[in-house]
Scaffold this motif. Structure first.
Motif, PDB file in Angstrom:
ATOM      1  N   ILE A   3       0.852  -1.188   0.000  1.00  0.00           N
ATOM      2  CA  ILE A   3       0.000   0.000   0.000  1.00  0.00           C
ATOM      3  C   ILE A   3       0.888   1.238   0.000  1.00  0.00           C
ATOM      4  O   ILE A   3       1.815   1.354   0.801  1.00  0.00           O
ATOM      5  N   LYS A   4       0.593   2.160  -0.892  1.00  0.00           N
ATOM      6  CA  LYS A   4       1.368   3.400  -0.993  1.00  0.00           C
ATOM      7  C   LYS A   4       0.707   4.467  -0.129  1.00  0.00           C
ATOM      8  O   LYS A   4      -0.404   4.907  -0.416  1.00  0.00           O
ATOM      9  N   PRO A   5       1.363   4.902   0.941  1.00  0.00           N
ATOM     10  CA  PRO A   5       0.739   5.904   1.806  1.00  0.00           C
ATOM     11  C   PRO A   5       0.679   7.268   1.137  1.00  0.00           C
ATOM     12  O   PRO A   5       1.493   7.608   0.273  1.00  0.00           O
ATOM     13  N   ILE A   6      -0.297   8.055   1.556  1.00  0.00           N
ATOM     14  CA  ILE A   6      -0.362   9.463   1.174  1.00  0.00           C
ATOM     15  C   ILE A   6       0.545  10.233   2.126  1.00  0.00           C
ATOM     16  O   ILE A   6       0.413  10.127   3.355  1.00  0.00           O
ATOM     17  N   ASP A  24      -2.860   6.109   5.530  1.00  0.00           N
ATOM     18  CA  ASP A  24      -3.360   4.949   4.792  1.00  0.00           C
ATOM     19  C   ASP A  24      -4.575   5.407   3.982  1.00  0.00           C
ATOM     20  O   ASP A  24      -5.580   5.830   4.570  1.00  0.00           O
ATOM     21  N   PRO A  25      -4.517   5.341   2.641  1.00  0.00           N
ATOM     22  CA  PRO A  25      -5.625   5.860   1.831  1.00  0.00           C
ATOM     23  C   PRO A  25      -6.928   5.086   1.994  1.00  0.00           C
ATOM     24  O   PRO A  25      -7.998   5.616   1.688  1.00  0.00           O
ATOM     25  N   ASN A  26      -6.839   3.867   2.489  1.00  0.00           N
ATOM     26  CA  ASN A  26      -8.049   3.048   2.621  1.00  0.00           C
ATOM     27  C   ASN A  26      -8.814   3.324   3.914  1.00  0.00           C
ATOM     28  O   ASN A  26     -10.045   3.372   3.922  1.00  0.00           O
ATOM     29  N   SER A  27      -8.084   3.516   5.000  1.00  0.00           N
ATOM     30  CA  SER A  27      -8.739   3.674   6.299  1.00  0.00           C
ATOM     31  C   SER A  27      -8.702   5.095   6.842  1.00  0.00           C
ATOM     32  O   SER A  27      -9.389   5.408   7.815  1.00  0.00           O
ATOM     33  N   HIS A  28      -7.855   5.966   6.265  1.00  0.00           N
ATOM     34  CA  HIS A  28      -7.625   7.322   6.755  1.00  0.00           C
ATOM     35  C   HIS A  28      -6.943   7.339   8.125  1.00  0.00           C
ATOM     36  O   HIS A  28      -6.947   8.370   8.808  1.00  0.00           O
ATOM     37  N   LYS A 133       1.690  -0.935  12.599  1.00  0.00           N
ATOM     38  CA  LYS A 133       0.776  -0.674  11.488  1.00  0.00           C
ATOM     39  C   LYS A 133       0.217   0.735  11.581  1.00  0.00           C
ATOM     40  O   LYS A 133       0.041   1.283  12.679  1.00  0.00           O
ATOM     41  N   ILE A 134      -0.064   1.293  10.422  1.00  0.00           N
ATOM     42  CA  ILE A 134      -0.828   2.532  10.311  1.00  0.00           C
ATOM     43  C   ILE A 134      -2.030   2.194   9.453  1.00  0.00           C
ATOM     44  O   ILE A 134      -1.910   2.057   8.228  1.00  0.00           O
ATOM     45  N   GLY A 135      -3.164   1.994  10.080  1.00  0.00           N
ATOM     46  CA  GLY A 135      -4.311   1.473   9.355  1.00  0.00           C
ATOM     47  C   GLY A 135      -3.983   0.097   8.810  1.00  0.00           C
ATOM     48  O   GLY A 135      -3.625  -0.817   9.566  1.00  0.00           O
ATOM     49  N   GLU A 136      -4.068  -0.055   7.493  1.00  0.00           N
ATOM     50  CA  GLU A 136      -3.761  -1.335   6.856  1.00  0.00           C
ATOM     51  C   GLU A 136      -2.319  -1.403   6.341  1.00  0.00           C
ATOM     52  O   GLU A 136      -1.915  -2.418   5.763  1.00  0.00           O
ATOM     53  N   ILE A 137      -1.553  -0.345   6.544  1.00  0.00           N
ATOM     54  CA  ILE A 137      -0.191  -0.293   6.012  1.00  0.00           C
ATOM     55  C   ILE A 137       0.776  -0.934   7.014  1.00  0.00           C
ATOM     56  O   ILE A 137       0.800  -0.571   8.196  1.00  0.00           O
ATOM     57  N   ASN A 138       1.581  -1.863   6.533  1.00  0.00           N
ATOM     58  CA  ASN A 138       2.634  -2.447   7.352  1.00  0.00           C
ATOM     59  C   ASN A 138       3.810  -1.472   7.443  1.00  0.00           C
ATOM     60  O   ASN A 138       4.209  -0.871   6.445  1.00  0.00           O
ATOM     61  N   ALA A 139       4.348  -1.336   8.638  1.00  0.00           N
ATOM     62  CA  ALA A 139       5.460  -0.425   8.882  1.00  0.00           C
ATOM     63  C   ALA A 139       6.447  -1.082   9.842  1.00  0.00           C
ATOM     64  O   ALA A 139       6.088  -1.994  10.593  1.00  0.00           O
TER      65      ALA A 139
END
Length: 293
Positions: A3-6, A24-28, A133-139
Motif C-alpha cells: 500500500i502506498k501511503p499518502i 493509509d488511503p483506505n482507512s484514513h 501498522k498505520i491502518g492497513e499499512i505495514n510499517a
C-alpha cells in the motif's frame, strides 16, 4: 500488495524542518512524523503555528491519528508532540535508545536521571526493527544511529522517513559530533538504508539549500541517494567518509536551539514543571559547549 501511503509534507522555514502526516488511503488512519513547536529564543516563548497547520489538514481530511513518531531527539527544533496529542490524539513514540540520550544529557545539565524517566515521557518505545501498522499499512523501524544513538528510520509502505540520517543528495549527510554520535556508525546505518529497494521513496527531515539550488526539496529515492549523495554513495569507502565527516563537523557551529530543544525533546515534548512562582525554567550549561569556529 504494497500500500502506498499518502504523504503530506509541512515545512517550517525558521528551522528548515519538514514534518509529515502519513496516511493509509483506505482507512484514513495516519501518523505524524517529526512535528515542530515554534520557539522564539529571544523571549523563550513558544507558539503553535506549524502544528496548527497540521491540525487543520488532519481535520479537513477527517484523519485519525494512530502515532506521533520521532525519528530522534532533535537539536534544531522543539517537538510539538504533546500539543498534537492533546488536539488530535495518537501515541507518542521513538526508539528505546532514548535512555542513552537521557542519561548523557542528564549529566550535562546536572539533572537527576529520574528527571528524564522514559516510561513517563513517551507513550511507547520501539525496539530495534519492530513492526507496527498505520491502518492497513505495514510499517517497521530501522535503527540508524550515528547522528545520535537513538535515531530510527521508519519504513511505511513504499516510503522511508530517515530523519537527519540523510539530506538531499546534493547536500549529503547529518553531522556526527553530538555526544555519543559517530561517523563510523552513521556509515553503517546508511548501508541499511541502501539495502532497501531502489524505488523506495526517501523523505527527509531537513533541507538546506546548496548554492546551486534555489528551492527546497524533501523527497528523493534510495537509488538517487546511492548514486548521487555527495557524502556517502555506493562508491565511497567507510574510512574516507569518516575522515570527511569528522573534518567537516569540526567546522560546524552549534545548532541555534540545541540547548532548549534537547531538554524538551528528550522528555517527549513535555515542559519542565513550574517552580514555586508558577514559572517554568530551562537550564543552560554555561561555557560547556565550546564553539567550533
Amino acid at each position: 500488495m504494497l500500500i502506498k501511503p499518502i504523504v503530506k509534507a509541512f515545512f517550517d522555514k525558521e528551522t528548515n524542518t519538514f514534518s509529515y502526516v502519513v496516511t493509509d488511503p483506505n482507512s484514513h488512519q495516519s501518523a505524524i512524523i517529526d512535528s515542530v513547536l515554534n520557539y522564539d529564543a529571544a523571549s523563550a516563548t513558544t507558539h503553535t503555528t506549524s502544528a496548527d497547520e497540521m491540525i487543520d489538514y488532519i481535520q479537513q481530511n477527517s484523519l485519525s491519528i494512530n502515532w506521533i513518531l520521532e525519528t530522534h531527539v532533535h537539536a534544531d527544533h522543539l517537538t510539538a508532540s504533546q500539543y498534537l496529542k492533546q488536539k488530535v490524539g495518537g501515541v507518542v513514540a521513538m526508539s528505546e535508545k532514548i535512555a542513552v540520550v537521557q542519561e548523557t544529557f542528564s549529566a550535562i545539565y546536572n539533572l537527576e536521571p529520574k528527571y528524564f524517566n522514559a516510561t513517563s515521557s513517551f507513550d511507547y518505545l520501539f525496539k530495534d526493527g519492530e513492526h507496527f501498522k498505520i491502518g492497513e499499512i505495514n510499517a517497521y523501524n530501522i535503527p540508524t544511529p550515528g547522528h545520535t544513538p537513538a535515531c530510527l528510520s521508519y519504513v511505511i509502505g513504499d516510503a522511508v522517513f530517515v530523519g537527519d540520517t540523510l539530506f538531499m543528495p546534493d547536500y549529503g549527510t547529518a553531522r556526527c559530533d553530538f555526544p555519543k554520535g559517530s561517523a563510523a556508525t552513521l556509515f553503517d546505518s546508511v548501508q541499511k538504508l541502501f539495502a532497501l529497494d531502489g524505488d523506495m521513496r526517501v523523505f527527509l527531515c531537513h533541507d538546506y539549500l546548496p548554492e546551486d539550488r534555489d528551492h527546497f526539496v524533501y523527497e528523493s529515492s534510495i537509488a538517487e541517494q546511492k548514486k548521487h549523495n555527495i557524502h556517502i554513495n555506493e562508491s565511497i569507502k567507510k574510512e574516507d567518509f569518516v575522515q570527511m565527516r569528522n573534518q567537516r563537523d569540526a567546522t560546524l557551529a552549534m545548532p541555534k536551539l540545541i540547548l532548549p530543544a534537547i531538554q524538551i525533546n528528550m522528555q517527549a515534548g513535555q515542559f519542565p514543571e513550574p517552580e514555586e512562582n508558577g514559572i517554568r525554567y530551562l537550564k543552560i550549561p554555561f561555557n560547556f559547549f565550546k564553539p567550533s569556529i
